[in-house]
Write a protein that holds these residues in place. Structure first.
Motif: not given
Length: 203
Positions: A49-74
């Motif tokens: 999961l690569a984030l173009t920037h840190g504003h919450f409308d682009h990152t709201a599901e980070n926690k759930r995605l990380k929990m479910v998929t284990g994706a590496e967060l960049l």
């Protein structure tokens, strides 16, 4: 040849997420609200999961995605604090957002995200935020909120820099080929050539 990304638009600000399917695994670019349900419908795993920037409308599901998929967060280091404190940012706008887990690694100008033999080059494109990045690969560029079809990202948020944003677009995006397809964080796709010719902020 890389196939065109699969896209999803969701959340209160109609934010775009893009799934790039690569030989060794799938890359998700940005994670607005509703992304996880969309991925479940597609039945596609996410490895990065690569984030173009840190504003919450682009990152709201980070926690759930990380929990479910284990994706590496960049993310770029200069925007890391934004995702760690996104609950308070969301509250300021009247939305409930969970804080993101910390990034697994930082990405910056010149880095290459590599899956198999397909590289994605990282460009640091600040202006909308201090740590804004764009990802370039195979005739396409994912620009977050740096550039839109016929417009540019807002620069009135903390960390915004109008002149810096124009410079990012001119020096990093407009130097790509005119045929390169631009995938922005909101609104429809466009091309580098079209924006060079007709974007009112550059003419």
């Amino acid at each position: 040849q890389l196939q065109s990304p699969t896209s999803y638009t969701g959340g209160p600000f109609d934010t775009n997420a893009f799934l790039v399917r690569l030989p060794e695994g799938n890359l998700l670019i940005d994670a607005p609200e509703g992304t996880l349900a969309w991925l479940k419908e597609l039945r596609l795993p996410v490895h990065l999961l690569a984030l173009t920037h840190g504003h919450f409308d682009h990152t709201a599901e980070n926690k759930r995605l990380k929990m479910v998929t284990g994706a590496e967060l960049l993310i770029h280091e200069k925007d890391a604090a934004l995702i760690l404190n996104q609950a308070s940012s969301g509250r300021m706008w009247g939305f409930v957002v969970e804080n993101s887990p910390p990034p697994d690694r930082y990405i910056d100008e010149g880095d290459v995200i590599r899956f198999g033999d397909i590289p994605l080059r990282v460009l640091h494109t600040p202006g909308h935020s201090r740590g804004g990045i764009s990802l370039v690969t195979d005739q396409m560029v994912f620009v977050g909120d740096t550039l839109f079809a016929g417009s540019i990202g807002r620069t009135d948020f903390p960390g915004g820099d109008y002149e810096g944003l124009l410079r990012s677009v001119r020096e990093k995006i407009f130097t790509l080929g005119d045929d390169v397809v631009v995938y922005p964080g909101h609104g429809p796709k466009t091309t580098v050539g079209r924006e060079k010719r007709s974007n009112p902020f550059f003419n």
